[in-house]
Motif scaffolding. Structure first.
Motif, PDB file in Angstrom:
ATOM      1  N   GLY A 186      45.765  30.520  51.293  1.00 39.57           N
ATOM      2  CA  GLY A 186      44.941  30.156  50.141  1.00 39.57           C
ATOM      3  C   GLY A 186      44.225  31.374  49.583  1.00 39.57           C
ATOM      4  O   GLY A 186      44.552  32.516  49.938  1.00 39.57           O
ATOM      5  N   PHE A 187      43.238  31.116  48.752  1.00 40.44           N
ATOM      6  CA  PHE A 187      42.522  32.193  48.066  1.00 40.44           C
ATOM      7  C   PHE A 187      41.037  32.212  48.436  1.00 40.44           C
ATOM      8  O   PHE A 187      40.409  31.164  48.589  1.00 40.44           O
ATOM      9  CB  PHE A 187      42.625  32.022  46.549  1.00 40.44           C
ATOM     10  N   ASP A 188      40.509  33.412  48.583  1.00 40.16           N
ATOM     11  CA  ASP A 188      39.082  33.719  48.519  1.00 40.16           C
ATOM     12  C   ASP A 188      38.269  33.404  49.771  1.00 40.16           C
ATOM     13  O   ASP A 188      38.520  32.446  50.492  1.00 40.16           O
ATOM     14  CB  ASP A 188      38.445  33.064  47.295  1.00 40.16           C
ATOM     15  N   MET A 189      37.273  34.297  49.956  1.00 38.04           N
ATOM     16  CA  MET A 189      36.450  34.277  51.149  1.00 38.04           C
ATOM     17  C   MET A 189      35.202  33.416  50.968  1.00 38.04           C
ATOM     18  O   MET A 189      34.070  33.891  51.046  1.00 38.04           O
ATOM     19  CB  MET A 189      36.071  35.706  51.537  1.00 38.04           C
ATOM     20  N   LEU A 190      35.396  32.134  50.766  1.00 27.83           N
ATOM     21  CA  LEU A 190      34.272  31.209  50.792  1.00 27.83           C
ATOM     22  C   LEU A 190      33.869  30.989  52.244  1.00 27.83           C
ATOM     23  O   LEU A 190      34.677  31.128  53.164  1.00 27.83           O
ATOM     24  CB  LEU A 190      34.661  29.875  50.167  1.00 27.83           C
ATOM     25  N   GLN A 191      32.620  30.591  52.453  1.00 30.66           N
ATOM     26  CA  GLN A 191      32.162  30.356  53.816  1.00 30.66           C
ATOM     27  C   GLN A 191      33.017  29.322  54.533  1.00 30.66           C
ATOM     28  O   GLN A 191      33.345  29.469  55.719  1.00 30.66           O
ATOM     29  CB  GLN A 191      30.690  29.910  53.800  1.00 30.66           C
ATOM     30  N   ALA A 192      33.399  28.263  53.811  1.00 27.20           N
ATOM     31  CA  ALA A 192      34.224  27.214  54.425  1.00 27.20           C
ATOM     32  C   ALA A 192      35.602  27.756  54.801  1.00 27.20           C
ATOM     33  O   ALA A 192      36.153  27.401  55.857  1.00 27.20           O
ATOM     34  CB  ALA A 192      34.359  26.031  53.470  1.00 27.20           C
ATOM     35  N   ASN A 193      36.179  28.616  53.962  1.00 29.01           N
ATOM     36  CA  ASN A 193      37.475  29.219  54.285  1.00 29.01           C
ATOM     37  C   ASN A 193      37.364  30.181  55.462  1.00 29.01           C
ATOM     38  O   ASN A 193      38.250  30.245  56.320  1.00 29.01           O
ATOM     39  CB  ASN A 193      38.024  29.960  53.069  1.00 29.01           C
ATOM     40  N   ILE A 194      36.284  30.953  55.486  1.00 28.24           N
ATOM     41  CA  ILE A 194      36.062  31.896  56.584  1.00 28.24           C
ATOM     42  C   ILE A 194      35.983  31.158  57.910  1.00 28.24           C
ATOM     43  O   ILE A 194      36.591  31.562  58.914  1.00 28.24           O
ATOM     44  CB  ILE A 194      34.775  32.707  56.337  1.00 28.24           C
ATOM     45  N   LEU A 250      44.008  42.632  44.813  1.00 26.74           N
ATOM     46  CA  LEU A 250      44.233  41.467  45.663  1.00 26.74           C
ATOM     47  C   LEU A 250      44.167  41.930  47.115  1.00 26.74           C
ATOM     48  O   LEU A 250      45.003  42.726  47.558  1.00 26.74           O
ATOM     49  CB  LEU A 250      45.599  40.833  45.368  1.00 26.74           C
ATOM     50  N   ASP A 251      43.158  41.481  47.844  1.00 25.05           N
ATOM     51  CA  ASP A 251      42.983  41.870  49.237  1.00 25.05           C
ATOM     52  C   ASP A 251      43.563  40.790  50.148  1.00 25.05           C
ATOM     53  O   ASP A 251      43.310  39.593  49.955  1.00 25.05           O
ATOM     54  CB  ASP A 251      41.500  42.053  49.564  1.00 25.05           C
ATOM     55  N   ILE A 252      44.331  41.204  51.140  1.00 22.92           N
ATOM     56  CA  ILE A 252      44.919  40.272  52.103  1.00 22.92           C
ATOM     57  C   ILE A 252      43.985  40.159  53.306  1.00 22.92           C
ATOM     58  O   ILE A 252      43.749  41.145  54.019  1.00 22.92           O
ATOM     59  CB  ILE A 252      46.311  40.745  52.546  1.00 22.92           C
ATOM     60  N   ILE A 253      43.479  38.969  53.517  1.00 24.66           N
ATOM     61  CA  ILE A 253      42.514  38.732  54.599  1.00 24.66           C
ATOM     62  C   ILE A 253      43.193  37.945  55.715  1.00 24.66           C
ATOM     63  O   ILE A 253      43.840  36.926  55.468  1.00 24.66           O
ATOM     64  CB  ILE A 253      41.296  37.929  54.093  1.00 24.66           C
ATOM     65  N   ILE A 254      43.047  38.433  56.950  1.00 26.82           N
ATOM     66  CA  ILE A 254      43.532  37.720  58.127  1.00 26.82           C
ATOM     67  C   ILE A 254      42.383  37.609  59.127  1.00 26.82           C
ATOM     68  O   ILE A 254      41.316  38.217  58.946  1.00 26.82           O
ATOM     69  CB  ILE A 254      44.748  38.433  58.763  1.00 26.82           C
ATOM     70  N   LYS A 255      42.610  36.855  60.161  1.00 30.87           N
ATOM     71  CA  LYS A 255      41.550  36.635  61.158  1.00 30.87           C
ATOM     72  C   LYS A 255      41.067  37.953  61.763  1.00 30.87           C
ATOM     73  O   LYS A 255      39.876  38.122  62.045  1.00 30.87           O
ATOM     74  CB  LYS A 255      42.081  35.706  62.254  1.00 30.87           C
ATOM     75  N   GLU A 256      42.008  38.890  61.914  1.00 30.99           N
ATOM     76  CA  GLU A 256      41.674  40.158  62.582  1.00 30.99           C
ATOM     77  C   GLU A 256      40.845  41.101  61.720  1.00 30.99           C
ATOM     78  O   GLU A 256      40.201  42.008  62.261  1.00 30.99           O
ATOM     79  CB  GLU A 256      42.962  40.852  63.034  1.00 30.99           C
ATOM     80  N   ASN A 257      40.855  40.953  60.400  1.00 33.17           N
ATOM     81  CA  ASN A 257      40.072  41.884  59.574  1.00 33.17           C
ATOM     82  C   ASN A 257      38.969  41.193  58.775  1.00 33.17           C
ATOM     83  O   ASN A 257      38.287  41.836  57.986  1.00 33.17           O
ATOM     84  CB  ASN A 257      40.980  42.679  58.627  1.00 33.17           C
ATOM     85  N   ILE A 258      38.774  39.910  58.994  1.00 33.18           N
ATOM     86  CA  ILE A 258      37.835  39.178  58.156  1.00 33.18           C
ATOM     87  C   ILE A 258      36.402  39.653  58.350  1.00 33.18           C
ATOM     88  O   ILE A 258      35.623  39.723  57.395  1.00 33.18           O
ATOM     89  CB  ILE A 258      37.958  37.659  58.380  1.00 33.18           C
ATOM     90  N   ASP A 259      36.036  40.040  59.580  1.00 32.84           N
ATOM     91  CA  ASP A 259      34.666  40.518  59.810  1.00 32.84           C
ATOM     92  C   ASP A 259      34.398  41.813  59.062  1.00 32.84           C
ATOM     93  O   ASP A 259      33.285  42.049  58.576  1.00 32.84           O
ATOM     94  CB  ASP A 259      34.400  40.714  61.308  1.00 32.84           C
ATOM     95  N   TYR A 260      35.419  42.651  58.947  1.00 35.26           N
ATOM     96  CA  TYR A 260      35.265  43.886  58.170  1.00 35.26           C
ATOM     97  C   TYR A 260      34.912  43.556  56.726  1.00 35.26           C
ATOM     98  O   TYR A 260      33.989  44.154  56.151  1.00 35.26           O
ATOM     99  CB  TYR A 260      36.546  44.715  58.216  1.00 35.26           C
ATOM    100  N   TYR A 261      35.635  42.611  56.130  1.00 31.78           N
ATOM    101  CA  TYR A 261      35.377  42.266  54.740  1.00 31.78           C
ATOM    102  C   TYR A 261      34.023  41.588  54.564  1.00 31.78           C
ATOM    103  O   TYR A 261      33.346  41.793  53.562  1.00 31.78           O
ATOM    104  CB  TYR A 261      36.501  41.384  54.197  1.00 31.78           C
ATOM    105  N   ILE A 262      33.637  40.790  55.540  1.00 28.46           N
ATOM    106  CA  ILE A 262      32.302  40.170  55.480  1.00 28.46           C
ATOM    107  C   ILE A 262      31.230  41.246  55.497  1.00 28.46           C
ATOM    108  O   ILE A 262      30.303  41.247  54.676  1.00 28.46           O
ATOM    109  CB  ILE A 262      32.103  39.197  56.655  1.00 28.46           C
ATOM    110  N   ASN A 263      31.349  42.202  56.424  1.00 34.10           N
ATOM    111  CA  ASN A 263      30.364  43.284  56.523  1.00 34.10           C
ATOM    112  C   ASN A 263      30.386  44.167  55.284  1.00 34.10           C
ATOM    113  O   ASN A 263      29.344  44.622  54.806  1.00 34.10           O
ATOM    114  CB  ASN A 263      30.638  44.132  57.770  1.00 34.10           C
ATOM    115  N   PHE A 264      31.592  44.396  54.738  1.00 38.36           N
ATOM    116  CA  PHE A 264      31.715  45.214  53.535  1.00 38.36           C
ATOM    117  C   PHE A 264      30.983  44.563  52.370  1.00 38.36           C
ATOM    118  O   PHE A 264      30.228  45.218  51.634  1.00 38.36           O
ATOM    119  CB  PHE A 264      33.190  45.407  53.188  1.00 38.36           C
ATOM    120  N   ASN A 265      31.181  43.263  52.188  1.00 32.65           N
ATOM    121  CA  ASN A 265      30.536  42.559  51.079  1.00 32.65           C
ATOM    122  C   ASN A 265      29.023  42.507  51.256  1.00 32.65           C
ATOM    123  O   ASN A 265      28.269  42.632  50.297  1.00 32.65           O
ATOM    124  CB  ASN A 265      31.096  41.139  50.959  1.00 32.65           C
TER     125      ASN A 265
END
Length: 364
Positions: free
Chosen positions: A286-294, A339-354
């Motif tokens: 799916g799309f986008d880093m909403l809290q529910a998706n995270i 378009l950034d590809i987010i997976i379980k292994e890098n999601i914390d990086y993107y959270i911290n980046f944002n």
């Protein structure tokens, strides 16, 4: 002899790699600016031989620019549509000293009449410019025709209506995002597996989502000639739990071979929860880093998220209008966001980046 070009505030911002708002705060010694950015701006002023006293004569500081945004209403505090709205607000804060103000209008994503009502309200404001997410295509075209008759420039974000006279489109490559989702899906499924394209939207033919689905299907059509699995589409014009449960249950009873689901908007968490509840082993993109998706990704219920940088879309729209009005600079017709590809292994990086980005902007 050719007259030397005067250095502008935009030149300073570009040289220092900061926002125009940051440059303004340094020049006028107001607001908080991080020491690092303060130093960058001061170096830019010195290097470009900028005279701050020229600023008042080169910018129309006394003029007000009224911008109206017309975006879908956020269904809850963690909704996707809070993000581009946040970006618009950040952009307005950067340029408010130059007379930029924004009146936000919101429409119901499942009700065309609310779009028409709010579009009429925007017209009554007679704004200098409009930021529009044209997710109801037919109604958007009617609205656009009125804007053009009044010579009001408009910028599309998130979605676009082709062959219009918009000042710019800011957002993802819609077909490209669908193509990317198809490529990701092909890496986690066998060619014999059935796939569901799931749309949570009213009026698919009246939406940019069909462009995303087209890109998804084109990937498999061009790259997977030997594919034997089916690709089906299910459109649910609701986000109510009882409606979704009923429609998905009916679908899966008839299509038990489904092994992957591509959700064409930010609501992947809805089907991820359904799969978890009924213990279905089905891949989800799916799309986008909403809290529910995270949360669902961290639980292992979503395999890939494709981030379309919605906050940047909003702030870039304001910047585009600022440069058009103040610097008389015509923008690129299309400004694609990454378009950034987010997976379980890098999601914390993107959270911290944002999060660090938000802190940095607060201190600029």
């Amino acid at each position: 002899m050719k007259k030397a070009k005067k250095t502008t505030i935009q030149d300073l911002a570009d040289y220092a790699n900061v926002s125009i708002g940051t440059v303004d705060r340094v020049i006028h010694k107001r607001g908080k600016v991080s020491p690092t950015k303060q130093k960058k701006v001061e170096e830019a002023i010195k290097h470009l031989n900028f005279n701050p006293n020229l600023l008042a004569r080169t910018l129309a500081l006394g003029q007000q620019f009224l911008i109206c945004s017309l975006l879908p209403k956020a269904s809850n505090p963690n909704s996707y549509w809070n993000l581009p709205k946040q970006g618009v607000e950040e952009g307005v804060r950067d340029y408010r000293d130059y007379g930029f103000v924004c009146n936000p209008f919101e429409y119901d994503l499942f009700d065309e009449s609310s779009f028409i009502e709010n579009a009429e309200a925007v017209i009554k404001m007679n704004p200098n410019g409009v930021i529009l997410a044209p997710l109801f295509e037919k109604e958007s075209i009617n609205f656009i025709q009125i804007l053009e008759a009044k010579n009001i420039p408009y910028v599309f974000i998130d979605g676009m209506v082709p062959d219009q006279n918009n000042l710019s489109y800011i957002g993802p490559d819609l077909k490209g995002s669908g193509h990317l989702a198809g490529k990701l899906m092909s890496t986690i499924l066998d060619s014999s597996d059935d796939i569901l394209v799931l749309n949570f939207v009213k009026g698919l033919e009246n939406s940019h989502i069909n462009t995303i689905e087209k890109g998804f299907r084109e990937f498999f059509g061009s790259s997977q000639e030997t594919r034997t699995g089916k690709i089906n589409t299910l459109t649910i014009p609701s986000v109510k739990e009882e409606d979704i449960t009923r429609e998905l249950t009916k679908y899966y009873i008839k299509n038990s071979g489904t092994k992957g689901v591509f959700v064409t908007n930010s609501r992947a968490h809805i089907i991820a929860k359904y799969h978890a509840m009924y213990e279905l082993s089905i891949k989800v993109i799916g799309f986008d880093m909403l809290q529910a998706n995270i949360l669902e990704m961290k639980c292992g219920n979503i395999d890939y998220l494709i981030s379309q940088r919605p906050i940047s879309q909003g702030s870039m729209a304001i910047k585009t209008l600022f440069e058009f009005f103040v610097h008389q600079k015509s923008p690129l017709k299309i400004q694609h966001t990454p378009l950034d590809i987010i997976i379980k292994e890098n999601i914390d990086y993107y959270i911290n980046f944002n999060e660090s980005r938000e802190v940095d902007q607060t201190n600029t």
